[in-house]
Design a protein around this motif. Structure first.
Motif, PDB file in Angstrom:
ATOM      1  N   ARG A  17      62.578  51.055  63.824  1.00  0.00           N
ATOM      2  CA  ARG A  17      62.227  51.053  65.241  1.00  0.00           C
ATOM      3  C   ARG A  17      62.317  49.621  65.791  1.00  0.00           C
ATOM      4  O   ARG A  17      61.683  48.702  65.263  1.00  0.00           O
ATOM      5  N   ALA A  18      63.105  49.446  66.868  1.00  0.00           N
ATOM      6  CA  ALA A  18      63.223  48.147  67.549  1.00  0.00           C
ATOM      7  C   ALA A  18      63.683  48.419  68.982  1.00  0.00           C
ATOM      8  O   ALA A  18      64.829  48.126  69.348  1.00  0.00           O
ATOM      9  N   PRO A  19      62.818  48.999  69.818  1.00  0.00           N
ATOM     10  CA  PRO A  19      63.251  49.487  71.147  1.00  0.00           C
ATOM     11  C   PRO A  19      63.751  48.400  72.093  1.00  0.00           C
ATOM     12  O   PRO A  19      64.562  48.692  72.977  1.00  0.00           O
ATOM     13  N   GLN A  20      63.281  47.151  71.950  1.00  0.00           N
ATOM     14  CA  GLN A  20      63.677  46.095  72.880  1.00  0.00           C
ATOM     15  C   GLN A  20      64.812  45.218  72.347  1.00  0.00           C
ATOM     16  O   GLN A  20      65.246  44.289  73.032  1.00  0.00           O
TER      17      GLN A  20
ATOM     18  N   PRO B  81      64.684  54.588  70.719  1.00  0.00           N
ATOM     19  CA  PRO B  81      63.954  53.375  70.334  1.00  0.00           C
ATOM     20  C   PRO B  81      64.245  52.932  68.906  1.00  0.00           C
ATOM     21  O   PRO B  81      63.844  51.852  68.503  1.00  0.00           O
TER      22      PRO B  81
ATOM     23  N   ASP C 183      59.450  44.945  66.807  1.00  0.00           N
ATOM     24  CA  ASP C 183      58.774  45.725  67.848  1.00  0.00           C
ATOM     25  C   ASP C 183      57.413  45.113  68.109  1.00  0.00           C
ATOM     26  O   ASP C 183      56.382  45.636  67.699  1.00  0.00           O
TER      27      ASP C 183
END
Length: 606
Positions: free
Chosen positions: A18-21, A45, A263
């Protein structure tokens, strides 16, 4: 939400993180120190990549590209190797290094690589091996076994040492119902420790929540699984102390090791963007974030399904129910209760943190147990001569003033203890009136200042037989009170035979003889006394697990106590008497308390 981590399939191995940005994420595979990067594909995400073949045993990590702006809470730096938050095994321990927090400094040579785990069939579902009212034995794996003379040297300090026959025999002698292991997942030292020549010896500074520490558990999941099986074979449950409240990435001066570089929204932030510090560690995980809750649930599921763990103790547990304020109906509680793997596990809260309204003793769900520091402090104060009989009676009977009125035969939620890892050892409670934490390098300012302790006229070690006799009497009185109390009880390893930390009440950074259990110096007579107390208690487990709705308070002559008796009991004996529960075949329980003689006498009649 997709299954995160590294998953080995029949034809391929899939990686998801997970690394949405992030603007880009790379999977980094290692062959020795040679690194190969593979660009991952965004899937909402998460980022994912599937590679052909069975990659079990492969070392890997991640790198992420995006904005680097700590003031805007973005910490993306492709120079940082990042540990998979879902890693279950690592190839080395974390080390503290200034490069971890400097933009552009590559950290591949100092950050652990995750190891792709081979497929492992879940263990058959089994009931938790622990019953309320039993004895929980808190221990630090390394400190407990590193000096044990009967454990082979190559096993000392490891999880596997707990399965050695000599260790199992000691636990059986004490009638231990469950061991509670202080953190065994991988952690990093606090930044101020290396310059002092110190290390974190307790593990309450994790980075990867389910990755076993390679120093404590070099055999990985298999080692933990086999050790749990050995303890289960002796009828002893295993509880893990988990730290879900913060991570070792620390405050804004800390390193970029895992979540911070993937994240950072996993950490709680105030409206102005600053990190919330409800833990005293500089950062707090945000349990209002569904991804954080799922990471916690997945961590627990992993340890139950693949290692056979019976339950968990949660460090600074109110953090788990913050969003940001504490909510006794928080989603994490419902998530645990609804989960078929977790609903029947033993759940123990340390019910306080340092955030607003952080003291929540008595406010966790009814099926949770809670560390009861009121028991610790009031029992110490009673035997110190600063508290009355009435308060002691309340603590003995399950602290109904804390946990509220209960229907007959309701389970008692109190975990009664007199000493824990974070404070004086029990022997030091009666030998030191003041803390002595000079070895910690903070000018004796760290640790609790008020310990309700005393020294019997001499601060620290003494050779005076009168002082030693008084201390032994005090210890027996304290221990007798603990084992006579209603609720679950907890004993910290070594307190049964007089372990000392030289007056250090915050030995978290003492991976040395101060913090290690000294088996050669054990007081065998005191140890036998504790074994006797525990054996008696074990025989009446059902009585101790319940609020004693049939308890009677009697004078030493056997007469029911009156109000006048309560008002004039200081320095005199009284009897705490429980009638047998109808149909159980159990006999009466009688506990005699006498402050003047420093005596606690427990008698069971069939």
């Amino acid at each position: 939400m997709k299954e995160l981590g590294a998953v080995v399939g029949a034809q391929a191995t899939r990686f998801a993180v997970r690394a949405p940005q992030a603007d880009a994420v790379w999977l980094c595979l290692f062959d020795g120190d040679e690194e190969t990067r593979h660009a991952m594909q965004r899937a909402g995400p998460e980022w994912e990549l599937e590679l052909p073949g069975n990659l079990a045993g492969t070392r890997y990590g991640y790198r992420a590209l995006g904005e680097w702006s700590p003031t805007r809470q973005h910490w993306f730096d492709p120079a940082k190797l990042l540990v998979d938050p879902y890693a279950v095994e690592l190839d080395r321990r974390f080390v503290q290094d200034p490069r971890l927090g400097i933009y552009g400094e590559d950290t591949a040579d100092i950050v652990p690589r995750a190891i792709v785990a081979a497929p492992c069939a879940p263990l058959p579902k089994a009931a938790a091996r622990f019953a309320r009212g039993g004895l929980v034995y808190e221990l630090n794996v390394r400190g407990f076994t590193i000096r044990h003379p009967d454990v082979p040297e190559h096993l000392r300090g490891t999880v596997a040492a707990l399965a050695h026959p000599a260790v199992l025999a000691h636990l059986k002698k004490l009638s231990v119902h469950a061991v509670e292991l202080m953190p065994i997942v991988a952690w990093v030292d606090e930044r101020h420790l290396p310059p002092l020549g110190l290390v974190n010896a307790w593990g309450y500074n994790p980075v990867a929540m389910m990755a076993l520490d390679p120093g404590l558990c070099p055999g990985g999941v298999a080692e933990l699984r086999e050790t749990v099986a050995a303890l289960h074979a002796e009828g002893i449950g295993v509880l893990l102390d988990l730290v879900f409240n913060h991570s070792g990435e620390s405050d804004t001066g800390g390193g970029v090791l895992s979540l911070r570089g993937l994240d950072n929204a996993a950490y709680a932030h105030a409206p102005d963007g600053t990190l919330i510090n409800d833990t005293g560690c500089g950062n707090t995980l945000d349990f209002a974030n569904p991804a954080v809750r799922e990471l916690a649930l997945d961590t627990m599921r992993h340890f139950v399904a693949h290692c056979g763990i019976d339950g968990f103790r949660f460090d600074l547990a109110p953090v788990m129910a913050r969003g940001p304020g504490f909510d006794p109906a928080a989603p994490i509680f419902a998530g645990i209760e609804a989960d078929p793997l977790l609903a029947d596990r033993v759940l123990i809260a340390e019910p306080w943190d340092i955030g607003p309204g952080g003291y929540q003793l008595g406010n966790f769900p009814a099926h949770w147990l809670e560390w009861n520091d009121r028991f610790r402090d009031d029992v110490r104060r009673f035997w110190k001569g600063e508290e009355g009989i009435g308060v002691l009676a309340t603590r003995l009977a399950g602290s109904s003033d804390v946990f509220g009125p209960h229907q007959p035969h309701s389970d008692c939620r109190s975990v009664n203890f007199l000493a824990a890892h974070d404070g004086f050892t029990l022997a030091d409670v009666v030998a030191y009136a003041h803390r002595h934490n000079e070895a910690n390098g903070e000018n004796n300012r760290d640790g609790h200042g008020e310990n309700h302790s005393w020294n019997n006229g001499v601060e620290g070690p003494s050779h005076d037989p009168r002082v030693l006799a008084a201390r032994k009497a005090d210890l027996k009185a304290l221990l007798g009170t603990l084992f006579a109390s209603t609720g679950t009880i907890m004993l910290t390893a070594g307190d049964e035979f007089g372990r000392s930390q030289q007056g250090n009440n915050n030995a978290y950074c003492q991976d040395n003889p101060i913090g290690w259990v000294d088996w050669a110096a054990r007081d065998s007579e005191l140890e036998d006394y504790v074994a006797m107390l525990s054996a008696k208690r074990h025989g009446r487990l059902r009585s101790f697990a319940r609020f004693p709705d049939k308890v009677r308070w009697l004078t030493a002559e056997g007469r029911l106590m009156t109000v006048a008796d309560w008002e004039h009991m200081n320095g005199h004996s009284f009897i705490y008497d429980a009638e047998p529960e109808e149909g159980t075949g159990e006999g009466e329980l009688r506990v005699e308390i006498c402050r003047a003689r420093h005596l606690v006498d427990i008698d069971f009649t069939a």
